[in-house]
Design a protein around this motif. Structure first.
Motif, PDB file in Angstrom:
ATOM      1  N   ASN A 134      -9.480  -5.061 -39.024  1.00  0.00           N
ATOM      2  CA  ASN A 134     -10.090  -6.083 -38.053  1.00  0.00           C
ATOM      3  C   ASN A 134     -10.639  -7.027 -38.845  1.00  0.00           C
ATOM      4  N   PRO A 135     -10.339  -8.549 -38.614  1.00  0.00           N
ATOM      5  CA  PRO A 135     -11.108  -9.583 -39.369  1.00  0.00           C
ATOM      6  C   PRO A 135     -12.526  -9.364 -39.302  1.00  0.00           C
ATOM      7  N   GLY A 136     -13.168  -9.278 -40.375  1.00  0.00           N
ATOM      8  CA  GLY A 136     -14.790  -9.254 -40.416  1.00  0.00           C
ATOM      9  C   GLY A 136     -15.255  -7.730 -40.326  1.00  0.00           C
ATOM     10  N   ALA A 137     -14.241  -6.697 -40.081  1.00  0.00           N
ATOM     11  CA  ALA A 137     -14.862  -5.452 -39.780  1.00  0.00           C
ATOM     12  C   ALA A 137     -15.581  -4.851 -41.029  1.00  0.00           C
ATOM     13  N   SER A 138     -14.633  -4.658 -42.082  1.00  0.00           N
ATOM     14  CA  SER A 138     -15.117  -4.269 -43.217  1.00  0.00           C
ATOM     15  C   SER A 138     -16.427  -4.987 -44.041  1.00  0.00           C
ATOM     16  N   PHE A 139     -16.479  -6.522 -43.724  1.00  0.00           N
ATOM     17  CA  PHE A 139     -17.512  -7.004 -44.146  1.00  0.00           C
ATOM     18  C   PHE A 139     -18.815  -6.640 -43.342  1.00  0.00           C
ATOM     19  N   ASN A 140     -18.638  -6.157 -42.192  1.00  0.00           N
ATOM     20  CA  ASN A 140     -19.661  -5.697 -41.110  1.00  0.00           C
ATOM     21  C   ASN A 140     -20.281  -4.361 -41.566  1.00  0.00           C
ATOM     22  N   THR A 190     -14.208 -11.125 -44.577  1.00  0.00           N
ATOM     23  CA  THR A 190     -14.836 -12.105 -44.350  1.00  0.00           C
ATOM     24  C   THR A 190     -15.409 -12.148 -43.011  1.00  0.00           C
ATOM     25  N   SER A 191     -16.527 -12.734 -42.755  1.00  0.00           N
ATOM     26  CA  SER A 191     -17.029 -12.686 -41.324  1.00  0.00           C
ATOM     27  C   SER A 191     -16.560 -13.303 -40.167  1.00  0.00           C
ATOM     28  N   ARG A 192     -16.307 -12.808 -38.977  1.00  0.00           N
ATOM     29  CA  ARG A 192     -15.875 -13.716 -37.825  1.00  0.00           C
ATOM     30  C   ARG A 192     -16.500 -15.335 -37.840  1.00  0.00           C
ATOM     31  N   ALA A 240     -16.205   0.449 -40.820  1.00  0.00           N
ATOM     32  CA  ALA A 240     -16.035  -0.725 -40.361  1.00  0.00           C
ATOM     33  C   ALA A 240     -16.356  -0.917 -38.881  1.00  0.00           C
ATOM     34  N   GLY A 241     -16.472  -2.078 -38.409  1.00  0.00           N
ATOM     35  CA  GLY A 241     -16.783  -2.410 -37.066  1.00  0.00           C
ATOM     36  C   GLY A 241     -17.063  -3.821 -36.581  1.00  0.00           C
ATOM     37  N   PRO A 242     -16.979  -3.982 -35.312  1.00  0.00           N
ATOM     38  CA  PRO A 242     -17.116  -5.392 -34.564  1.00  0.00           C
ATOM     39  C   PRO A 242     -18.483  -6.045 -35.111  1.00  0.00           C
ATOM     40  N   SER A 243     -19.490  -5.288 -35.243  1.00  0.00           N
ATOM     41  CA  SER A 243     -20.810  -5.900 -35.361  1.00  0.00           C
ATOM     42  C   SER A 243     -21.391  -5.657 -36.671  1.00  0.00           C
TER      43      SER A 243
END
Length: 685
Positions: free
Chosen positions: A367-373, A298-300, A225-228
């Motif tokens: 972190n919202p969106g992190a697993s999506f990323n 879900t992406s940010r 997972a990550g912020p980008s």
């Protein structure tokens, strides 16, 4: 130089025919706290490159047992020769990396290419260099951009069971993957109940023993997972701390008993049934991760379209901004020191001293969106057929926000469809599975005070509001463990939907019967469904509850409405309508069904082959679960929410304790107050 280079290259983890040098670093813990180990190579592994650019590290850090010039070491001739050769390798490595042709790890031997959709292939090469891809009768050349990234679309191909080779060329470098099929790719997402492996569930041993399906291919995405957004996934042996074993992830494998035993149980059963019926090659991608929320998937950018989600994203952004790795490690060591003193005083051995800080919130799976990323973006350039999703537990805890969840679920599905460039992509939702203490008549009211059925309601709403989305209930197990072992049934239910809607098997009925209308009568409620209903066990209907204005739901009787008599005087029953009542509620206003985390409920579809499909949980009231506040909300709001939940639970205990006496009075014909006369301290509508 050549011999040393070949020795290092032989320890890399690529299955295609060309060997490529990759920077290596010492093994370290992954983003979820699990230790990653190499495929080979005595503790070496490739590092996770930066999330957006995937740029490679500038240098190699060798293991401590290989000495470099300037490091004290064994002075044997062989060691000196090895060190000199490595020094030359490190000197020329940047230029070698710069010219490297790579293909995304989504591609590999034994993979499946999605049929009837553009074949998208991507990777990196020297900036401005031509890259040619050949597959079957398709042949295309593109030029790498200024950052060295390239992506191309080959024309679609129909399904094929013939194993073919894909060849990628750039300059003097050629990469070839063999045994590639063309069929359908299904993504299997969610949290731990999707992640549970086939060897773990009931009948799993039989499924593993018979899993010789050469036209089914399996891929498990590494949990990161990550912020980008990630441009690629790793290939690695990931340590599963729950199972205490390593698992191969990030590469395709042919379905065999050995390969499938660590694969998603629901995903495998689903894909196996699709293949057996259709004959089409099936590629299954498990990108589930235990303990994740819907917001994590879900992406940010999509979450930003939901005003109610801002409190959650702001909450996480503050955690990320406040994180200090050095301070975190220091605090962990201080806690360890105090704990060690207590252990020594008790004559116990201290735990190992911490060497790493707490989880960085930016790379936390939730972190919202992190697993999506980390787990969806890394292969979203590919074309796929559809997705199935089993999740909900981590959104049904003390900080549950069911109304927000309902919006996030719909946005998440739109987000996945946007990521894979298919606005009509089939998406199957498996409802939140049961867990915890099963509901009984004795604890009936107590078990109803739970956010879980409201989360199921949000999942059902997503299927009702969006096209080409199905919802399959999964509450019907009555087991206390949060990871029920009856996963085979869930996979089969989802397969009915996919086969009927995507593989022309229209004779297979899959839609759960749902409530259409309710109306209050004289001391009862009438429920009308969109199809006939039955029970799966031959007993009277159970799981229905009824309440008056005071919101005290009590166990209710339910039976078919009698619509008349035949010519022999026998009652004719309307199997689409149920009469629901309780002598404890003379003036009912609302009905709920299967309304608990682990509920009673035996109503199913009426068709003979459909009696494995439960009726979804439902309610006829608008008495919502209190949405949990965010950290930035006032102390008054947080305390008020906590007090409201505690009052509901306290009231439910009082009701459950008083009800047997009320039922006994009615049975004996003794006058007394009924359930609808009781007062309540519950929040207003």
């Amino acid at each position: 130089m050549e011999s040393v280079t070949s020795s290092i290259l032989s320890r890399t983890k690529y299955s295609h025919r060309i060997f490529i040098i990759r920077p290596l670093i010492r093994s370290k813990r992954d983003l979820g706290g699990n230790r990653r180990e190499p495929w080979t190579g005595q503790g070496w592994k490739r590092s996770r490159a930066p999330l957006v650019s995937r740029a490679l590290p500038e240098k190699i850090v060798p293991p401590p047992d290989i000495a470099l010039p300037g490091r004290a070491c064994d002075s044997s001739p062989m060691t000196r020769q090895l060190a000199s050769s490595l020094a030359l390798l490190f000197l020329f490595l940047p230029s070698l990396i710069h010219a490297e042709l790579t293909v995304a790890h989504f591609f590999g031997e034994h993979m499946v290419i999605q049929r009837d959709k553009p074949i998208r292939v991507w990777g990196s090469a020297q900036p401005g260099e031509n890259v040619q891809v050949r597959f079957a009768t398709r042949d295309l050349t593109v030029k790498a951009d200024d950052q060295g990234h390239w992506l191309m679309e080959l024309e679609a191909l129909p399904a094929s069971t013939q194993g073919r080779a894909m060849t990628i060329r750039s300059g003097e470098t050629t990469i070839t993957y063999d045994h590639i099929l063309v069929g359908d790719i299904w993504v299997c997402g969610g949290q731990s109940n999707m992640e549970d492996v086939i060897s773990y569930v009931y009948h799993g041993d039989m499924e593993v023993a018979s899993a010789n399906h050469p036209l089914i291919r399996l891929l498990t995405v590494p949990q990161e997972a990550g912020p980008s957004a990630f441009r690629d996934m790793d290939r690695l042996n990931e340590f599963n701390s729950w199972e205490r074993r390593h698992e191969q992830k990030g590469s395709w494998s042919q379905c065999t008993p050995k390969a499938v035993e660590r694969f998603s149980a629901i995903g495998y059963i689903f894909g196996k049934r699709l293949h057996l019926v259709s004959g089409v090659p099936i590629g299954l991608i498990d990108n589930s991760w235990g303990g994740t929320t819907a917001e994590a998937w879900t992406s940010r950018s999509m979450l930003s379209t939901i005003p109610e989600a801002k409190g959650l994203t702001d909450e996480w952004d503050r955690k990320i901004a406040a994180y200090d790795a050095e301070a975190s490690l220091k605090a962990r060591i201080e806690r360890w020191e105090k704990d060690s003193e207590r252990r020594v005083a008790r004559g116990e051995k201290p735990n190992p001293k911490p060497t790493e800080p707490d989880q960085d919130p930016a790379t936390d799976r939730n972190n919202p969106g992190a697993s999506f990323n980390g787990m969806l973006s890394c292969f979203s350039n590919a074309s796929i057929k559809g997705a199935i999703f089993n999740q909900g537990y981590n959104n049904a805890l003390g900080n549950a926000r069911p109304r927000l969840y309902a919006k996030v679920m719909q946005s998440m599905i739109r987000d996945w469809r946007r990521a894979f460039r298919d606005q009509d992509m089939p998406f199957g939702i498996i409802g939140l599975t049961p867990g915890g203490q099963p509901q009984t008549r004795e604890n009936f009211e107590i078990r109803m005070v739970d956010a879980a059925p409201f989360i199921r309601e949000g999942q059902f709403k997503a299927a009702r509001e969006l096209e080409h989305v199905s919802f399959m209930p999964a509450y019907d197990q009555q087991v206390p463990w949060y990871h029920p072992h009856k996963k085979v049934l869930h996979g089969e239910r989802m397969a009915r939907w996919a086969l009927a809607t995507q593989y022309s098997q229209s004779q297979l009925r899959w839609k759960p019967t749902t409530l259409e209308q309710s109306e209050a009568g004289d001391g009862h409620m009438i429920l009308r469904f969109n199809g006939m209903v039955r029970v799966h066990d031959g007993r009277p209907f159970e799981g229905f509850s009824i309440a008056g204005e005071n919101r005290h739901f009590v166990p209710a009787h339910a039976e078919f409405v009698v619509k008349g008599k035949d010519d022999r005087g026998r009652e004719q029953k309307d199997e689409r309508r149920l009469k629901v009542w309780s002598p404890l509620v003379p003036k009912p206003v609302a009905v709920r069904y299967a309304w608990a985390r682990n509920p009673l409920g035996n109503a199913v579809n009426s068709g003979h082959h459909e009696r494995i499909i439960p009726i979804p949980s439902f309610r006829t009231d608008n008495w919502d679960w209190p949405e949990a506040p965010f950290e930035d909300d006032s102390d008054e709001a947080r305390n008020g929410h906590r007090e409201a939940i505690n009052k509901m639970r306290q009231q439910a205990r009082q009701w459950a304790e008083a009800r047997p006496l009320q039922e006994a009075r009615i049975l004996l014909g003794i006058a007394g107050e009924n359930a609808s006369d009781e007062s309540t301290d519950l929040p207003p509508r």
